[in-house]
Design a protein around this motif. Structure first.
Motif, short mmCIF file in Angstrom:
data_model
loop_
_atom_site.label_atom_id
_atom_site.label_comp_id
_atom_site.label_asym_id
_atom_site.label_seq_id
_atom_site.Cartn_x
_atom_site.Cartn_y
_atom_site.Cartn_z
N GLU A 1 0.82 -1.21 0.00
CA GLU A 1 0.00 0.00 0.00
C GLU A 1 0.85 1.26 0.00
OE1 GLU A 1 -2.55 -0.62 3.33
OE2 GLU A 1 -3.97 -1.87 2.19
N ILE B 1 1.85 1.65 -3.63
CA ILE B 1 0.71 2.11 -4.42
C ILE B 1 0.46 3.59 -4.19
CG2 ILE B 1 -1.83 2.02 -4.54
CD1 ILE B 1 -0.63 -0.14 -6.19
N GLN C 1 -3.97 -3.49 -7.82
CA GLN C 1 -4.71 -3.71 -6.57
C GLN C 1 -5.58 -4.96 -6.65
OE1 GLN C 1 -6.45 0.26 -6.57
NE2 GLN C 1 -5.29 0.81 -4.73
N LYS D 1 -5.14 -8.43 -4.34
CA LYS D 1 -6.22 -9.00 -3.53
C LYS D 1 -6.50 -10.46 -3.91
CE LYS D 1 -8.54 -4.57 -2.76
NZ LYS D 1 -9.73 -3.74 -3.09
#
Length: 301
Positions: free
Chosen positions: A150, A153, A169, A173
């Motif tokens: 994160e 990102i 993303q 996941k």
């Protein structure tokens, strides 16, 4: 710029009592973090001074150089300067003979020796995942690893196309379940590549740059092998893995590699964007990682 460099040299000459020494800045293509000088004393003795702009980088490097002293070929710490509000942390260490390894110079004998060293690193287990110098290690690799993803990102989101960010993303996941069965927690170098290996006359002399090491999982250090940072010659991988297997079992890392490469690419791109070096000094690294992401989602891998 010259005045700034001269001030830096004078500052550490005083703190380390180096006296009449010559400072030569070391800068190579893949260097992204820290300021490094070769120090030459009047008697000809050479040392290395590494200045870390981030305090935790300094602390990790000191911790791990001490941890692996006598176990791995790492440079000996001569003296250090603790970071304060006025000065960055710095390590004065021995100068290892030789040069940074080039991928095309890898031999089967050298690959075997390097593989053994990687396994010796991974033998060092810690009680959780995270920064080894802090006490907030987590029992769950998901939290530690997702936090780093994160961060990357966030650094990339105003730079890369929105569609590409969303694809990254979604892929993350859908693949994060790989972390449920990783080989860890243990010390990992996290930048285990030829640019951090010193060799002399075909023999391993040292493993350097421990600032980014973490308590993570062993598969993370195998990512650089598959990410194009070592030799493209397949015959090198076999002795590398054989050397590793002499010390500990080789993790079954094949399935998790695309997931790890995604994370590595995002982290690297984010770092170059944050440092504003993506289109100049680090453009080659930036383009390599951007190309990987584009190929991943175009189905060309």
């Amino acid at each position: 710029m010259k005045d700034c460099v001269d001030h830096l040299v004078t500052l550490y000459q005083e703190h380390l009592d180096l006296g009449d020494t010559v400072f030569s800045r070391i800068d190579h293509e893949d260097a992204m973090v820290a300021i490094v000088y070769k120090i030459t004393r009047p008697n000809g003795e050479q040392l290395i001074l590494k200045i870390s702009e981030r305090s935790n980088d300094f602390l990790r490097e000191v911790y791990l150089l001490k941890l692996f002293a006598g176990i791995l070929p790492v440079p000996k710490i001569i003296r250090s300067v603790e970071p304060t509000e006025d000065i960055h942390g710095a390590i004065l260490m021995e100068h290892l003979s030789g040069n940074l390894l080039k991928a095309e110079e890898l031999t089967e004998v050298l690959a075997y020796e390097i593989g053994r060293c990687l396994a010796l690193i991974h033998l060092n287990q810690l009680p959780g995942y995270g920064d080894p110098i802090q006490r907030d290690l987590s029992s769950d690799p998901n939290g530690y690893f997702t936090l780093k993803f994160e961060e990357g990102i966030d650094e990339c989101k105003h730079h890369l196309p929105k569609k590409l960010i969303e694809q990254c993303q979604t892929y993350y996941k859908e693949s994060v379940n790989f972390l449920a069965s990783v080989d860890g927690p243990c010390i990992v170098h996290r930048d285990f590549r030829p640019g951090n290996i010193i060799v002399h006359e075909g023999r391993l002399q040292g493993i350097i740059d421990w600032a980014g090491a973490r308590s993570s999982f062993a598969e993370e250090d195998f990512c650089s092998i598959e990410h194009g940072e070592w030799s493209n010659n397949s015959y090198i991988k076999k002795p590398f893995l054989a050397g590793y297997a002499e010390i500990r079992p080789v993790p079954n890392y094949t399935g998790i590699i695309p997931f790890l490469r995604l994370n590595k690419a995002i982290a690297t791109i984010g770092f170059t964007v944050k440092r504003k070096t993506w289109n100049n000094r680090d453009s080659r690294i930036y383009q390599h990682n951007l190309q990987f992401l584009e190929n991943l989602f175009e189905g060309n891998l």
